[in-house]
Scaffold this motif. Structure first.
Motif, PDB file in Angstrom:
ATOM      1  N   ALA A  40      39.457  29.132  45.009  1.00 46.08           N
ATOM      2  CA  ALA A  40      39.916  28.579  43.738  1.00 46.08           C
ATOM      3  C   ALA A  40      41.422  28.740  43.563  1.00 46.08           C
ATOM      4  O   ALA A  40      41.958  28.491  42.480  1.00 46.08           O
ATOM      5  N   GLY A  41      42.107  29.177  44.623  1.00 45.97           N
ATOM      6  CA  GLY A  41      43.550  29.351  44.561  1.00 45.97           C
ATOM      7  C   GLY A  41      43.986  30.713  44.095  1.00 45.97           C
ATOM      8  O   GLY A  41      45.182  30.958  43.915  1.00 45.97           O
ATOM      9  N   GLU A  42      43.037  31.640  43.907  1.00 48.14           N
ATOM     10  CA  GLU A  42      43.373  32.981  43.434  1.00 48.14           C
ATOM     11  C   GLU A  42      43.995  33.808  44.551  1.00 48.14           C
ATOM     12  O   GLU A  42      43.546  33.768  45.695  1.00 48.14           O
ATOM     13  N   PHE A  43      45.056  34.555  44.232  1.00 50.61           N
ATOM     14  CA  PHE A  43      45.759  35.388  45.203  1.00 50.61           C
ATOM     15  C   PHE A  43      45.352  36.839  45.018  1.00 50.61           C
ATOM     16  O   PHE A  43      45.280  37.352  43.893  1.00 50.61           O
ATOM     17  N   ALA A  44      45.039  37.510  46.124  1.00 51.72           N
ATOM     18  CA  ALA A  44      44.695  38.933  46.077  1.00 51.72           C
ATOM     19  C   ALA A  44      45.462  39.648  47.182  1.00 51.72           C
ATOM     20  O   ALA A  44      45.748  39.073  48.240  1.00 51.72           O
ATOM     21  N   LEU A  45      45.790  40.908  46.933  1.00 50.79           N
ATOM     22  CA  LEU A  45      46.611  41.678  47.857  1.00 50.79           C
ATOM     23  C   LEU A  45      45.929  42.992  48.202  1.00 50.79           C
ATOM     24  O   LEU A  45      45.432  43.701  47.319  1.00 50.79           O
ATOM     25  N   GLY A  46      45.911  43.324  49.494  1.00 51.27           N
ATOM     26  CA  GLY A  46      45.421  44.630  49.941  1.00 51.27           C
ATOM     27  C   GLY A  46      43.999  44.914  49.485  1.00 51.27           C
ATOM     28  O   GLY A  46      43.097  44.076  49.621  1.00 51.27           O
ATOM     29  N   GLU A  47      43.813  46.091  48.912  1.00 51.46           N
ATOM     30  CA  GLU A  47      42.472  46.534  48.530  1.00 51.46           C
ATOM     31  C   GLU A  47      41.878  45.713  47.396  1.00 51.46           C
ATOM     32  O   GLU A  47      40.683  45.833  47.092  1.00 51.46           O
ATOM     33  N   GLN A  48      42.669  44.844  46.770  1.00 48.63           N
ATOM     34  CA  GLN A  48      42.132  43.965  45.732  1.00 48.63           C
ATOM     35  C   GLN A  48      41.360  42.781  46.309  1.00 48.63           C
ATOM     36  O   GLN A  48      40.646  42.090  45.584  1.00 48.63           O
ATOM     37  N   ILE A  49      41.510  42.545  47.610  1.00 44.25           N
ATOM     38  CA  ILE A  49      40.808  41.428  48.240  1.00 44.25           C
ATOM     39  C   ILE A  49      39.302  41.723  48.243  1.00 44.25           C
ATOM     40  O   ILE A  49      38.871  42.759  48.760  1.00 44.25           O
TER      41      ILE A  49
END
Length: 301
Positions: free
Chosen positions: A86-95
């Motif tokens: 859906a185009g959402e960006f996540a980084l590191g442990e948030q993935i």
């Protein structure tokens, strides 16, 4: 902020620490840094699903002097990022998914000090840069990671006689204690630290822990003797990669005297074991006998 729809291409598996690239995304992040994504990178990012080897640090330099005065910006870390369906960006442990999920786009995100960048991160898009990973730090981490894999094989061999049932085997034909008991692995610039859980599950699989504490000195000596022999053999090391994508399934391979060894691995490594003057491990067992810890120290020439 729009993110690319293609996975970052990486060159670090071949040992590269420098390369030219183009910025394809930039996003402000907490801690006074900007997450900069390039189409290609020599930087190794921390893997969010198995964070054993730290991300590279180094610099990002603008190729054109007209771009922010040709500034050379510190890169304080490199981590895995991902963009969802859906185009959402996540980084590191948030993935929320494991690396390689085909519905996500996978990115190496360079954390660049904010003071070195323009007020609007979008102004970075399309700029040509040269990325340089800290080669001395990379070499130290690579030595620790290569040492970690060698320790696994030597420890498997030293503990082979303790298995009472058929277990999965490692690349050299020993029961794979390392894979079956692994509870966590971490590298830094000085050593690798591997923690193994010796609980009911491992015992049900056939591992006999009786008398392990008393035998630990002898086991350590056997492991270190095997490690010394492998270092003396100066076996070549390489990382096999089916493609340049960050998500490609890479394997560490080493042509040891006992046979070719291969282990799944997303990190960086030495090119030959002869780059080490020595490799030694220290094994310790918790008081209740449920955790074995191996601290393996490489000494580079």
């Amino acid at each position: 902020m729009a993110f690319p729809h293609t996975t970052t291409l990486v060159t670090f598996p071949s040992g590269t620490t420098e390369g030219s690239s183009t910025i394809v995304a930039a996003v402000p992040l907490p801690g006074g840094v900007i997450g900069v994504v390039t189409d290609t990178t020599p930087f190794h990012p921390l893997d969010h699903s198995w964070p054993d080897q730290p991300g590279d640090t180094g610099t990002m330099e603008f190729v054109n002097s007209s771009d922010f005065g040709g500034a050379r910006c510190p890169i304080v870390d490199c981590v895995t990022g991902a963009v969802g369906p859906a185009g959402e960006f996540a980084l590191g442990e948030q993935i929320p998914v494991r690396r390689g999920d085909p519905q996500w786009t996978w990115l190496a995100v360079h954390l660049v000090e904010f003071a070195c960048a323009p007020a609007e991160p979008e102004a970075l898009l399309g700029r040509a840069v040269v990325l340089r990973a800290d080669s001395a730090r990379r070499a130290a981490l690579s030595a620790a990671h290569t040492g970690c894999h060698l320790l696994a094989l030597a420890l498997n061999e030293a503990l082979a006689e303790r298995w009472r049932k058929q277990a999965r085997l490692d690349a050299l034909g020993s029961p794979d204690f390392d894979a079956l008991a692994m509870d966590g692995s971490r590298m830094d610039e000085h050593a690798s630290t591997d923690r193994y859980r010796i609980g009911k599950s491992l015992r049900r699989k056939g591992f006999d822990a009786e008398g392990l504490a008393d035998a630990l000195g002898e086991i350590t000596a056997r492991v270190n003797a095997r490690l010394a022999g492998w270092i003396a053999a100066d076996a070549p090391v390489r990382v096999q990669a089916p493609g340049p994508e960050l998500t490609a399934r890479r394997r560490w391979t080493c042509a040891l005297p006992e046979g070719a060894a291969s282990i799944d691995c997303g990190g960086t490594h030495l090119s030959r074991l002869g780059e080490l003057a020595s490799l030694t491990t220290n094994l310790s067992l918790s008081g209740d006998g449920t955790e074995l810890v191996a601290v393996t120290v490489p000494k580079r020439i």
